[in-house]
Write an enzyme that holds these catalytic residues in place. Sequence first.
Site, PDB file in Angstrom:
ATOM      1  N   LYS A 162     -20.798 -21.635 -31.478  1.00 49.51           N
ATOM      2  CA  LYS A 162     -19.729 -21.434 -32.410  1.00 49.51           C
ATOM      3  C   LYS A 162     -19.591 -20.835 -32.789  1.00 49.51           C
ATOM      4  O   LYS A 162     -20.420 -20.051 -33.836  1.00 49.51           O
ATOM      5  CB  LYS A 162     -18.986 -23.146 -32.579  1.00 49.51           C
ATOM      6  CG  LYS A 162     -20.221 -23.315 -33.831  1.00 49.51           C
ATOM      7  CD  LYS A 162     -19.041 -24.368 -34.225  1.00 49.51           C
ATOM      8  CE  LYS A 162     -17.647 -24.305 -35.321  1.00 49.51           C
ATOM      9  NZ  LYS A 162     -18.023 -24.662 -36.490  1.00 49.51           N
ATOM     10  N   ASP A 191     -22.311 -27.308 -28.383  1.00 54.46           N
ATOM     11  CA  ASP A 191     -21.109 -28.160 -30.018  1.00 54.46           C
ATOM     12  C   ASP A 191     -22.431 -28.889 -30.518  1.00 54.46           C
ATOM     13  O   ASP A 191     -22.775 -30.178 -29.704  1.00 54.46           O
ATOM     14  CB  ASP A 191     -20.040 -29.180 -30.020  1.00 54.46           C
ATOM     15  CG  ASP A 191     -19.274 -29.051 -30.576  1.00 54.46           C
ATOM     16  OD1 ASP A 191     -19.692 -30.030 -31.891  1.00 54.46           O
ATOM     17  OD2 ASP A 191     -17.759 -29.292 -31.532  1.00 54.46           O
ATOM     18  N   HIS A 192     -22.947 -28.617 -31.802  1.00 53.20           N
ATOM     19  CA  HIS A 192     -24.062 -29.631 -31.936  1.00 53.20           C
ATOM     20  C   HIS A 192     -23.156 -31.269 -32.613  1.00 53.20           C
ATOM     21  O   HIS A 192     -24.707 -31.605 -32.261  1.00 53.20           O
ATOM     22  CB  HIS A 192     -24.395 -28.924 -32.730  1.00 53.20           C
ATOM     23  CG  HIS A 192     -23.784 -28.703 -34.619  1.00 53.20           C
ATOM     24  ND1 HIS A 192     -23.178 -28.106 -34.747  1.00 53.20           N
ATOM     25  CD2 HIS A 192     -24.057 -30.232 -35.352  1.00 53.20           C
ATOM     26  CE1 HIS A 192     -22.377 -29.139 -36.360  1.00 53.20           C
ATOM     27  NE2 HIS A 192     -23.439 -29.961 -36.566  1.00 53.20           N
ATOM     28  N   LYS A 196     -25.360 -35.678 -31.528  1.00 57.44           N
ATOM     29  CA  LYS A 196     -25.034 -36.976 -32.278  1.00 57.44           C
ATOM     30  C   LYS A 196     -25.327 -38.187 -31.677  1.00 57.44           C
ATOM     31  O   LYS A 196     -24.200 -38.643 -30.937  1.00 57.44           O
ATOM     32  CB  LYS A 196     -24.021 -37.008 -33.478  1.00 57.44           C
ATOM     33  CG  LYS A 196     -24.352 -35.462 -34.063  1.00 57.44           C
ATOM     34  CD  LYS A 196     -23.289 -35.650 -35.646  1.00 57.44           C
ATOM     35  CE  LYS A 196     -23.292 -34.713 -35.805  1.00 57.44           C
ATOM     36  NZ  LYS A 196     -24.452 -33.712 -37.504  1.00 57.44           N
ATOM     37  N   GLU A 230     -17.258 -33.510 -46.313  1.00 59.70           N
ATOM     38  CA  GLU A 230     -18.300 -32.864 -46.462  1.00 59.70           C
ATOM     39  C   GLU A 230     -18.491 -33.466 -47.838  1.00 59.70           C
ATOM     40  O   GLU A 230     -17.484 -32.623 -48.420  1.00 59.70           O
ATOM     41  CB  GLU A 230     -18.197 -31.526 -45.768  1.00 59.70           C
ATOM     42  CG  GLU A 230     -18.765 -31.540 -44.255  1.00 59.70           C
ATOM     43  CD  GLU A 230     -18.993 -30.538 -44.175  1.00 59.70           C
ATOM     44  OE1 GLU A 230     -20.290 -29.988 -43.540  1.00 59.70           O
ATOM     45  OE2 GLU A 230     -18.245 -29.458 -44.107  1.00 59.70           O
ATOM     46  N   ASP A 249     -13.332 -24.216 -38.301  1.00 53.60           N
ATOM     47  CA  ASP A 249     -14.919 -23.949 -38.073  1.00 53.60           C
ATOM     48  C   ASP A 249     -14.680 -25.047 -37.850  1.00 53.60           C
ATOM     49  O   ASP A 249     -15.783 -26.082 -37.207  1.00 53.60           O
ATOM     50  CB  ASP A 249     -14.933 -24.134 -39.648  1.00 53.60           C
ATOM     51  CG  ASP A 249     -16.074 -23.976 -40.025  1.00 53.60           C
ATOM     52  OD1 ASP A 249     -17.193 -23.601 -38.770  1.00 53.60           O
ATOM     53  OD2 ASP A 249     -17.138 -24.740 -40.526  1.00 53.60           O
ATOM     54  N   HIS A 254     -15.779 -29.480 -33.009  1.00 51.69           N
ATOM     55  CA  HIS A 254     -16.276 -30.419 -33.317  1.00 51.69           C
ATOM     56  C   HIS A 254     -15.092 -32.174 -33.378  1.00 51.69           C
ATOM     57  O   HIS A 254     -15.455 -32.662 -32.973  1.00 51.69           O
ATOM     58  CB  HIS A 254     -17.039 -30.620 -34.719  1.00 51.69           C
ATOM     59  CG  HIS A 254     -17.906 -29.569 -35.071  1.00 51.69           C
ATOM     60  ND1 HIS A 254     -18.637 -29.241 -34.140  1.00 51.69           N
ATOM     61  CD2 HIS A 254     -17.929 -29.294 -36.406  1.00 51.69           C
ATOM     62  CE1 HIS A 254     -19.458 -28.168 -33.938  1.00 51.69           C
ATOM     63  NE2 HIS A 254     -18.949 -28.216 -35.887  1.00 51.69           N
ATOM     64  N   LYS A 354     -14.457 -30.167 -46.848  1.00 50.23           N
ATOM     65  CA  LYS A 354     -15.344 -29.551 -47.536  1.00 50.23           C
ATOM     66  C   LYS A 354     -15.581 -30.327 -48.958  1.00 50.23           C
ATOM     67  O   LYS A 354     -13.803 -30.315 -49.435  1.00 50.23           O
ATOM     68  CB  LYS A 354     -16.062 -27.724 -47.875  1.00 50.23           C
ATOM     69  CG  LYS A 354     -16.358 -27.511 -46.604  1.00 50.23           C
ATOM     70  CD  LYS A 354     -17.164 -26.665 -46.498  1.00 50.23           C
ATOM     71  CE  LYS A 354     -17.666 -25.856 -45.032  1.00 50.23           C
ATOM     72  NZ  LYS A 354     -18.686 -26.494 -44.550  1.00 50.23           N
TER      73      LYS A 354
HETATM   74  C1  BG6 Z   1     -20.493 -26.760 -38.902  1.00 50.93           C
HETATM   75  C2  BG6 Z   1     -20.062 -25.279 -39.193  1.00 50.93           C
HETATM   76  O1  BG6 Z   1     -20.532 -26.442 -37.285  1.00 50.93           O
HETATM   77  O2  BG6 Z   1     -20.497 -27.576 -38.444  1.00 50.93           O
HETATM   78  C3  BG6 Z   1     -20.059 -25.807 -40.437  1.00 50.93           C
HETATM   79  O3  BG6 Z   1     -19.367 -24.484 -39.316  1.00 50.93           O
HETATM   80  C4  BG6 Z   1     -20.002 -27.449 -40.812  1.00 50.93           C
HETATM   81  O4  BG6 Z   1     -19.040 -25.575 -41.786  1.00 50.93           O
HETATM   82  C5  BG6 Z   1     -20.689 -27.479 -40.060  1.00 50.93           C
HETATM   83  O5  BG6 Z   1     -20.607 -27.749 -42.522  1.00 50.93           O
HETATM   84  C6  BG6 Z   1     -20.571 -29.550 -40.225  1.00 50.93           C
HETATM   85  O6  BG6 Z   1     -22.001 -30.023 -39.352  1.00 50.93           O
HETATM   86  P1  BG6 Z   1     -22.873 -31.902 -39.544  1.00 50.93           P
HETATM   87  O7  BG6 Z   1     -23.683 -31.266 -38.646  1.00 50.93           O
HETATM   88  O8  BG6 Z   1     -23.263 -31.477 -41.185  1.00 50.93           O
HETATM   89  O9  BG6 Z   1     -21.316 -32.342 -39.982  1.00 50.93           O
END
Ligand code: BG6
Length: 528
Positions: A162, A191-192, A196, A230, A249, A254, A354
């Site tokens: 992404k 999409d990481h 999870k 976050e 973002d 996500h 954030k």
């Molecule tokens: C990323 C965003 O894709 O995901 C970041 O670009 C964000 O801004 C991050 O901090 C959050 O990932 P995780 O796994 O820490 O929740």
Amino acid sequence: MSLNHLDPNPVGAPCVMVIFGASGDLTKRKLIPALCNLASDGLLSKQFAIVGFAANDYTTETFRKMLTDEIPKYSSSPIDQKLWNWFTERIYYVKGDFNDPHAYQLLKEQIEEADKRHNTLGNKFFYLAVAPRFFSPIVKRLGEVGLTKEEEGHWARVIVEKPFGHDLESAKQLNQDLKQVLTENQIYRIDHYLGKETVQNLMVFRFSNNIIEPLWNRNYVDHVQITAAETVGVEHRGGFYETAGALRDMVPNHLFQLLTMTAMEPPISFDADEVRNKQAEVLHAIQPFGPEEVLTCMVRGQYGEGTVDNQRVVGYRSEPDVARDSNTETFVALKLQIDNWRWAGVPFYLRTGKRLAQRETEVVIQFRRTPFVLFRNTSVRNLETNRLVVHIQPDEGISLSFGAKVPGSIMKLGLVNMDFDYATYFGTEHSTGYERLLRDCMVGDPTLFQRADMVEAGWSVIQPILDVWHALPPRDFPNYAAGSWGPHEATELLERDGREWHNAGNEGLGRRNRAADGAKTADRVGIA
Ligand code: BG6
């Protein structure tokens, strides 16, 4: 979807993995540690090699050395020296400019050599860990040198990181560009969040428990909250973040992944397209936002200075690479409705930001009140309702709260919790979140990757918000202090509907303490 323990062939297929942008952070922080974890779990084929490709001045030797020095800093568990030796022997590096046709010839030669040496059977996948402007040109060049061809049973796949586009039009264009060269089956939009464990568990939890699914609808659910909070700021990514903002973002990717996993209908099988069809249906059923809804159902915010984890921190506008008068949002909250049989009338509240008070990603299912208030003649004034919280991070687990009588001679009700904690039950995994996704790409399982239509459906929901926000720049930024739960409008968004956000702080007792302090919970969070 091949759930690991059911998978007849869990080991990734023989292949060469080519990392574009190999000298960047992602390689050392996530990709290599994830591959090492796969190797140590016996899930990586022995017929495997990595080719790093980037403009930086490495050779294969210095690249191996850099990784040997760096990986211990990022790996979640100590790496066995024997395994690392085996691993480094199959890492190669090609220096080149992403736009230079000659560099792709060199890359091709290196891939062929690695293929011969490590017997990778001509299979390869390309991981594009690069700035989005390079996605289309890289794929075009790969096509030109014949590296994307799939013939004689060899496969070639491309993983795209992404952000996949920055609005609807650019996402469509990118899909079109990629499909000039690749078929949809070759494209893995990563999409990481889907790597999870608890996100994947959402499906298992819903569809393998007969006591859950009957309640998972408008008859029992009052509303749903999805939070990705976050505590970090923009870190060293100010330049990127200025062009993105919290909405782009986090939301179409996500948060929408969490939303679709939560709201989708049961698929008829775990086949990749069956699952993704159901997810896409949810996105299509989201009630479109007109300008009026954008003004009433969306909240944006930007953090000013404040205190996070007892540390004073600067406001967004004082972060490196951020304009001093920036109007980029670092917080977004929104209310949406899903127009389908299951969810009609059930609001979904989403928020992300954030520099918030606490790091917490969770899905909250707030159930309706009981139909008849039996306790109205007791001192119980205000009955709490059942709440199911799927904790995604930092702790992974599920908790269910329900009413119980606090012991004693008067009728006093409290809300108590049943907690399932992943780490307690299964132990902690040494996972980066990328293991599963990399392995799935190696075995050709795209279930946890986004399809073109899903990406476009997500952007279609977001586009009207982008348009209205663009036309009406915010006038009150910064509008929340770092370390708070965001702008007060976000609280009002729910208060107007007679609801409130589930902030871990609301309960007066953090979840971690609850586990240890279970017996007293009713008293502490009880209402009388
Ligand atoms: C990323 C965003 O894709 O995901 C970041 O670009 C964000 O801004 C991050 O901090 C959050 O990932 P995780 O796994 O820490 O929740």
